[in-house]
Design a protein around this motif. Structure first.
Motif, PDB file in Angstrom:
ATOM      1  N   ALA A  93      71.952  48.779  42.111  1.00 46.88           N
ATOM      2  CA  ALA A  93      71.797  48.827  40.653  1.00 46.88           C
ATOM      3  C   ALA A  93      72.698  47.796  39.985  1.00 46.88           C
ATOM      4  CB  ALA A  93      72.112  50.222  40.136  1.00 46.88           C
ATOM      5  N   GLU A  94      73.885  47.611  40.557  1.00 44.33           N
ATOM      6  CA  GLU A  94      74.821  46.612  40.039  1.00 44.33           C
ATOM      7  C   GLU A  94      74.231  45.207  40.194  1.00 44.33           C
ATOM      8  OE1 GLU A  94      78.224  45.207  38.254  1.00 44.33           O
ATOM      9  OE2 GLU A  94      77.867  47.337  38.668  1.00 44.33           O
ATOM     10  N   ILE A  95      73.610  44.964  41.342  1.00 43.26           N
ATOM     11  CA  ILE A  95      73.010  43.657  41.595  1.00 43.26           C
ATOM     12  C   ILE A  95      71.827  43.407  40.654  1.00 43.26           C
ATOM     13  CG2 ILE A  95      71.666  42.322  43.280  1.00 43.26           C
ATOM     14  CD1 ILE A  95      73.451  43.628  45.468  1.00 43.26           C
ATOM     15  N   PHE A  96      70.987  44.417  40.472  1.00 46.23           N
ATOM     16  CA  PHE A  96      69.805  44.244  39.626  1.00 46.23           C
ATOM     17  C   PHE A  96      70.194  44.080  38.159  1.00 46.23           C
ATOM     18  CE2 PHE A  96      67.650  47.203  42.909  1.00 46.23           C
ATOM     19  CZ  PHE A  96      67.538  46.151  43.797  1.00 46.23           C
ATOM     20  N   GLY A  97      71.303  44.723  37.770  1.00 42.77           N
ATOM     21  CA  GLY A  97      71.799  44.628  36.404  1.00 42.77           C
ATOM     22  C   GLY A  97      71.402  45.822  35.560  1.00 42.77           C
ATOM     23  N   TYR A  98      72.351  46.327  34.759  1.00 43.70           N
ATOM     24  CA  TYR A  98      72.055  47.427  33.847  1.00 43.70           C
ATOM     25  C   TYR A  98      73.014  47.379  32.669  1.00 43.70           C
ATOM     26  CZ  TYR A  98      76.043  49.830  36.073  1.00 43.70           C
ATOM     27  OH  TYR A  98      77.290  50.151  36.553  1.00 43.70           O
ATOM     28  N   THR A  99      72.611  48.052  31.593  1.00 42.59           N
ATOM     29  CA  THR A  99      73.445  48.096  30.391  1.00 42.59           C
ATOM     30  C   THR A  99      73.885  49.515  30.044  1.00 42.59           C
ATOM     31  OG1 THR A  99      71.448  48.236  29.010  1.00 42.59           O
ATOM     32  CG2 THR A  99      72.362  46.039  29.398  1.00 42.59           C
ATOM     33  N   ASP A 100      73.142  50.499  30.508  1.00 37.41           N
ATOM     34  CA  ASP A 100      73.437  51.904  30.209  1.00 37.41           C
ATOM     35  C   ASP A 100      74.005  52.576  31.464  1.00 37.41           C
ATOM     36  OD1 ASP A 100      73.327  54.695  29.680  1.00 37.41           O
ATOM     37  OD2 ASP A 100      71.642  54.429  28.309  1.00 37.41           O
ATOM     38  N   ARG A 101      75.182  53.192  31.344  1.00 35.16           N
ATOM     39  CA  ARG A 101      75.828  53.820  32.504  1.00 35.16           C
ATOM     40  C   ARG A 101      75.004  54.966  33.092  1.00 35.16           C
ATOM     41  NH1 ARG A 101      81.028  52.529  33.567  1.00 35.16           N
ATOM     42  NH2 ARG A 101      81.405  54.539  34.551  1.00 35.16           N
ATOM     43  N   GLN A 102      74.064  55.493  32.324  1.00 35.63           N
ATOM     44  CA  GLN A 102      73.173  56.538  32.820  1.00 35.63           C
ATOM     45  C   GLN A 102      72.387  56.036  34.034  1.00 35.63           C
ATOM     46  OE1 GLN A 102      72.927  59.664  31.698  1.00 35.63           O
ATOM     47  NE2 GLN A 102      71.137  60.355  32.847  1.00 35.63           N
ATOM     48  N   THR A 103      72.202  54.728  34.102  1.00 36.15           N
ATOM     49  CA  THR A 103      71.473  54.129  35.228  1.00 36.15           C
ATOM     50  C   THR A 103      72.168  54.411  36.554  1.00 36.15           C
ATOM     51  OG1 THR A 103      70.502  52.441  33.825  1.00 36.15           O
ATOM     52  CG2 THR A 103      70.629  51.922  36.166  1.00 36.15           C
ATOM     53  N   GLN A 104      73.481  54.616  36.526  1.00 35.26           N
ATOM     54  CA  GLN A 104      74.196  54.948  37.761  1.00 35.26           C
ATOM     55  C   GLN A 104      73.746  56.296  38.317  1.00 35.26           C
ATOM     56  OE1 GLN A 104      78.287  54.585  36.325  1.00 35.26           O
ATOM     57  NE2 GLN A 104      78.481  52.624  37.376  1.00 35.26           N
TER      58      GLN A 104
END
Length: 277
Positions: free
Chosen positions: A135-146
């Motif tokens: 997920a870190e590699i793909f990229g995210y802006t919302d911590r909910q993605t973790q």
């Protein structure tokens, strides 16, 4: 062969469903996910291909040292060189890479799990941590993605356990928790000897429903703002979930065979999911 080529070949040769999701990424992110996947394959192969526990432990200890060398900018292995050469904007904490090794090492000392709580730790280390790094590699802006990444990793590992139950048994490992074997009256000897029964089918249905629950939880937790960036994970999920459905369709005949999808179907699912997401 340079480090990136080594990692790409490692990914392609594995025949993994994950490979099809990597193809759609821009160069820097594709390099990163292939380096991460190649690392996972290297340490997993240590456990699966080395019959001597002491030698396997020594090799995993070497990989721990290699991750330390990656952090210091002095790696030796092609995979280590690939990890060290990633774009600085991509953060793969060494603590999480080491935790993946912790999970692999559990296979050297443990071949049974008393309950799902114990199995969950294993799944977290070998799969959810990988999901968080991906997920870190793909990229995210919302911590909910973790949370999405954590649960999707769990879903993938539970799918692996169902798919590979016969193959794992031939290595002397049973990942189905012992209290659940007892609950469904399936002796461990039946799994080790490849014996099917109505009880075994009911046990597998229970495992299937739990994996499905984790897929549903994961999808529910993926914020709309990160859906596009996390498309590679959604491609993996589409392929893995289709495999899970095929296993159910074949009435969980997984003790004597490994049910998988042909490459053309994986590619079709990948393209379809990329466009849809």
């Amino acid at each position: 062969m340079n480090p990136d080529q080594y990692c790409q070949e490692k990914c392609a040769k594995s025949g993994s469903s994950f490979y099809y999701s990597f193809l759609f990424l821009p160069l820097q992110r594709r390099r990163a996910i292939m380096a991460l996947y190649a690392f996972c394959r290297e340490v997993d192969d240590v456990v699966d291909e080395c019959n001597d526990v002491s030698i396997a432990s020594t090799k995993l200890a070497w990989w721990r040292q290699e991750i330390e060398r990656v952090a210091e900018g002095q790696p030796q292995h092609p995979v280590g060189l690939a990890l060290a050469g990633l774009d600085k904007s991509i953060n793969l904490p060494k603590e999480q890479l080491l935790e993946i090794i912790d999970g692999m090492e559990m296979d050297l000392t443990q071949s049974r799990y008393l309950d799902f709580k114990g199995l969950s730790l294993y799944c977290y280390r070998v799969a959810s941590v990988v999901g968080l790094l991906a997920a870190e590699i793909f990229g995210y802006t919302d911590r909910q993605t973790q949370k999405y990444a954590h649960d999707l990793g769990m879903a993938f590992q539970l799918t692996n356990i169902i798919r590979d139950i016969g193959e794992d048994a031939r290595r002397g490992r049973i990942y189905i928790p012992m209290d659940e074997l007892k609950q469904f009256n399936v002796p461990a000897a039946d799994i080790l000897n490849g014996k099917y029964s109505d009880n075994f089918t009911a046990l597998m249905q229970f495992q299937y429903e739990r994996a499905e629950k984790y897929y549903e939880q994961a999808f529910a937790q993926l914020p709309a703002v990160d859906r596009k960036s996390q498309r590679p994970g959604l491609i993996m999920a589409a392929i893995y979930r289709t495999v899970l459905d095929e296993i159910k369709r074949e009435n969980f005949q997984v003790l004597h065979q490994r049910i998988s999808l042909p490459p053309t179907r994986k590619l079709w699912l990948a393209v379809k999911t990329w466009i849809k997401a």
